[in-house]
Design a protein around this motif. Structure first.
Motif, PDB file in Angstrom:
ATOM      1  N   UNK A 156       0.854  -1.183   0.000  1.00  0.00           N
ATOM      2  CA  UNK A 156       0.000   0.000   0.000  1.00  0.00           C
ATOM      3  C   UNK A 156       0.891   1.235   0.000  1.00  0.00           C
ATOM      4  N   UNK A 157       0.556   2.227  -0.814  1.00  0.00           N
ATOM      5  CA  UNK A 157       1.363   3.436  -0.940  1.00  0.00           C
ATOM      6  C   UNK A 157       0.469   4.665  -1.019  1.00  0.00           C
ATOM      7  N   UNK A 158       0.933   5.760  -0.432  1.00  0.00           N
ATOM      8  CA  UNK A 158       0.209   7.026  -0.511  1.00  0.00           C
ATOM      9  C   UNK A 158       0.962   7.996  -1.422  1.00  0.00           C
ATOM     10  N   UNK A 159       0.231   8.596  -2.349  1.00  0.00           N
ATOM     11  CA  UNK A 159       0.804   9.559  -3.286  1.00  0.00           C
ATOM     12  C   UNK A 159       0.820  10.948  -2.641  1.00  0.00           C
ATOM     13  N   UNK A 160       2.003  11.541  -2.523  1.00  0.00           N
ATOM     14  CA  UNK A 160       2.152  12.793  -1.789  1.00  0.00           C
ATOM     15  C   UNK A 160       1.369  13.938  -2.421  1.00  0.00           C
ATOM     16  N   UNK A 161       1.353  14.030  -3.730  1.00  0.00           N
ATOM     17  CA  UNK A 161       0.762  15.188  -4.398  1.00  0.00           C
ATOM     18  C   UNK A 161      -0.759  15.205  -4.346  1.00  0.00           C
ATOM     19  N   UNK A 162      -1.386  14.037  -4.211  1.00  0.00           N
ATOM     20  CA  UNK A 162      -2.849  13.947  -4.252  1.00  0.00           C
ATOM     21  C   UNK A 162      -3.479  13.444  -2.966  1.00  0.00           C
ATOM     22  N   UNK A 163      -2.704  12.811  -2.091  1.00  0.00           N
ATOM     23  CA  UNK A 163      -3.275  12.200  -0.895  1.00  0.00           C
ATOM     24  C   UNK A 163      -4.039  10.931  -1.176  1.00  0.00           C
ATOM     25  N   UNK A 164      -3.903  10.409  -2.409  1.00  0.00           N
ATOM     26  CA  UNK A 164      -4.590   9.158  -2.754  1.00  0.00           C
ATOM     27  C   UNK A 164      -3.840   7.959  -2.188  1.00  0.00           C
ATOM     28  N   UNK A 165      -4.600   6.910  -1.894  1.00  0.00           N
ATOM     29  CA  UNK A 165      -4.039   5.671  -1.388  1.00  0.00           C
ATOM     30  C   UNK A 165      -4.180   4.595  -2.452  1.00  0.00           C
ATOM     31  N   UNK A 166      -3.074   3.909  -2.737  1.00  0.00           N
ATOM     32  CA  UNK A 166      -3.055   2.902  -3.790  1.00  0.00           C
ATOM     33  C   UNK A 166      -2.697   1.533  -3.233  1.00  0.00           C
ATOM     34  N   UNK A 167      -3.341   0.522  -3.781  1.00  0.00           N
ATOM     35  CA  UNK A 167      -2.987  -0.864  -3.522  1.00  0.00           C
ATOM     36  C   UNK A 167      -2.216  -1.398  -4.721  1.00  0.00           C
ATOM     37  N   UNK A 168      -1.027  -1.940  -4.446  1.00  0.00           N
ATOM     38  CA  UNK A 168      -0.224  -2.609  -5.477  1.00  0.00           C
ATOM     39  C   UNK A 168      -0.244  -4.094  -5.178  1.00  0.00           C
ATOM     40  N   UNK A 169      -1.014  -4.859  -5.910  1.00  0.00           N
ATOM     41  CA  UNK A 169      -1.117  -6.287  -5.601  1.00  0.00           C
ATOM     42  C   UNK A 169       0.175  -7.030  -5.905  1.00  0.00           C
ATOM     43  N   UNK A 170       0.574  -7.890  -4.987  1.00  0.00           N
ATOM     44  CA  UNK A 170       1.736  -8.728  -5.232  1.00  0.00           C
ATOM     45  C   UNK A 170       1.431  -9.791  -6.264  1.00  0.00           C
ATOM     46  N   UNK A 182       1.713  -5.864  -9.299  1.00  0.00           N
ATOM     47  CA  UNK A 182       0.791  -5.693 -10.418  1.00  0.00           C
ATOM     48  C   UNK A 182       0.314  -4.260 -10.552  1.00  0.00           C
ATOM     49  N   UNK A 183      -0.626  -4.053 -11.456  1.00  0.00           N
ATOM     50  CA  UNK A 183      -1.175  -2.714 -11.704  1.00  0.00           C
ATOM     51  C   UNK A 183      -1.856  -2.180 -10.456  1.00  0.00           C
ATOM     52  N   UNK A 184      -1.601  -0.949 -10.139  1.00  0.00           N
ATOM     53  CA  UNK A 184      -2.134  -0.371  -8.913  1.00  0.00           C
ATOM     54  C   UNK A 184      -3.632  -0.086  -9.021  1.00  0.00           C
ATOM     55  N   UNK A 185      -4.243   0.012  -7.847  1.00  0.00           N
ATOM     56  CA  UNK A 185      -5.675   0.258  -7.744  1.00  0.00           C
ATOM     57  C   UNK A 185      -5.911   1.293  -6.656  1.00  0.00           C
ATOM     58  N   UNK A 186      -6.742   2.289  -6.931  1.00  0.00           N
ATOM     59  CA  UNK A 186      -7.062   3.301  -5.930  1.00  0.00           C
ATOM     60  C   UNK A 186      -7.955   2.687  -4.849  1.00  0.00           C
TER      61      UNK A 186
END
Length: 428
Positions: free
Chosen positions: A226-240, A247-251
């Motif tokens: 899981x990663x947070x994008x600094x510029x937008x505050x969005x949270x992304x899931x990167x599936x292993x 894999x391709x990230x998902x908001x």
């Protein structure tokens, strides 16, 4: 501290003959076919060398002079040069106005014989010029991080096979060795499988201001990030993918996550078999549980800490370290340097227990699963300059604290592999 010495002189400082001692680790690199460019001369004989000074080095170029005071004939490079032609053993003063480190070697092909590797830090603004050792340079290489001058971009990580077989905690590739992810200072993410090697996951990770892992959020049996994008505050899931790649990230959070700190992928706290996320609210110090769902998203949050969690500057999920089958949390209190264990209970955390003091000497705390051969989850810590021990001191050491399955840990021991973990901006 980096293994390489930095040799700088500020313009228009006095031009003495200072030189710095270099590191001694040998280097061996494959040849690269890259173009060397010059402003007033090629890498062969020049008809009429033009005169230049440090101010004449254009932005985006590495410039070199044969004189100690950076005047006269000037060499300009934008790419690595495996040989230097007429400039072989002639370079004295240098200015690096690129965005990359430039490494110097005393043999062609980015190798050394008796002299160690030198380096020049990026200085796009052209605020300083300096030296790269005496006039023994025979090849120059452009790299993204200084450690690549004499070794791989990633740090060395070794783990022993887990006697119980593959674990789902701290295991991105499905084998029986605990692995790590490390982000370097150039924003590249590396997968370290535990055998001393490294595999590039991808670049651009410097855009993220929070990274966490441990647990399967996508319900496919593979550990995720899981990663947070600094510029937008969005949270992304990167599936292993089960191979160490992602894999391709998902908001999973459309915004507002910059209001939270200490994002921690915990494992299963709710007892429903799904991985959950913890986060501290900056404005209130409250600790929130975000339960995982069957669709790979996060459910409605639940308050599990009424306040005071801003007093902790590190939260680390370790899996089960108490032996009760439930995942646990450790937290560091910077005011005292104490490390606290918060045992997992169904949907909440139990009363804390003191692990010990002196933990302000650690730059990062990482849950790694079972590093050794005993089947118990362990804690690793990366040291800062306040750390002292008989085996490894100051910043960059990786210390291993073996779990005992009762909420306590064995005394820390240096892994004996690498003293430059401070070259990585984030390890998780």
């Amino acid at each position: 501290m980096s293994l390489l010495s930095r040799l700088n002189r500020r313009r228009p400082a006095a031009r003495s003959e200072a030189r710095a001692a270099q590191a001694t680790r040998p280097a061996a690199f494959g040849l690269a076919v890259l173009t060397a460019l010059t402003a007033f001369t090629t890498l062969g004989p020049a008809a009429t060398p033009a005169q230049a000074e440090p101010e004449d080095c254009p932005k985006g170029y590495f410039c070199a002079w044969k004189t100690d005071h950076a005047t006269g004939e000037m060499l300009k490079l934008t790419q690595s040069a495996a040989t230097l032609g007429a400039w072989d053993n002639q370079i004295s003063a240098v200015s690096n106005r690129t965005n990359q480190w430039v490494c110097g070697y005393d043999e062609p092909g980015y190798t050394t014989s008796y002299w160690s590797v030198s380096s020049k830090a990026p200085d796009p603004a052209g605020t300083d010029w300096g030296y790269m050792g005496w006039k023994y340079l025979s090849s120059l290489k452009f790299v993204l991080t200084e450690r690549e001058c004499d070794g791989p971009a990633y740090t060395t990580w070794h783990a022993e096979p887990n006697p119980a077989g593959p674990s789902r905690f701290g295991n991105l590739n499905g084998d029986d060795e605990a692995d790590l992810l490390a982000r370097d200072k150039a924003g590249r993410l590396w997968f370290l499988p535990g055998d001393g090697s490294g595999k590039l996951v991808g670049g651009g990770w410097g855009a993220m201001n929070a990274l966490t892992r441990h647990g399967d959020f996508s319900a496919d049996g593979k550990e995720d990030v899981i990663a947070r994008e600094a510029s937008t505050g969005k949270l992304y899931l990167y599936p292993g993918t089960g191979t160490g790649a992602l894999g391709a990230r998902k908001v999973i959070g459309t915004g507002g996550w910059n209001a939270m700190t200490r994002l921690t992928a915990f494992g299963d706290l709710t007892g429903d078999g799904r991985s959950d996320l913890l986060a501290v609210e900056k404005s209130t110090g409250k600790l929130w549980l975000y339960p995982g769902t069957s669709s790979g998203t996060l459910g409605a949050r639940k308050l599990i800490g009424a306040g005071g969690w801003n007093s902790m500057n590190a939260l680390t999920a370790l899996g089960d370290v108490t032996g009760d089958g439930k995942a646990d949390l450790v937290a560091r209190e910077p005011a005292t340097g104490k490390l606290w264990l918060y045992p997992g209970r169904t949907g909440t955390l139990g009363s804390r227990a003191l692990i010990g003091g002196g933990w302000n000497a650690m730059a990062q705390l990482v849950g790694v699963g079972d590093h050794g051969l005993d089947g118990s989850n362990d804690l690793i810590a990366l040291t800062n300059n306040a750390f002292r021990s008989t085996s490894c001191s100051y910043q960059g050491c990786l210390m291993i604290y073996g779990g005992k399955d009762n909420g306590t840990f064995a005394p820390g021991s240096w892994d004996g592999q690498d003293r430059s973990w401070n070259d990585m901006s984030t390890v998780f």
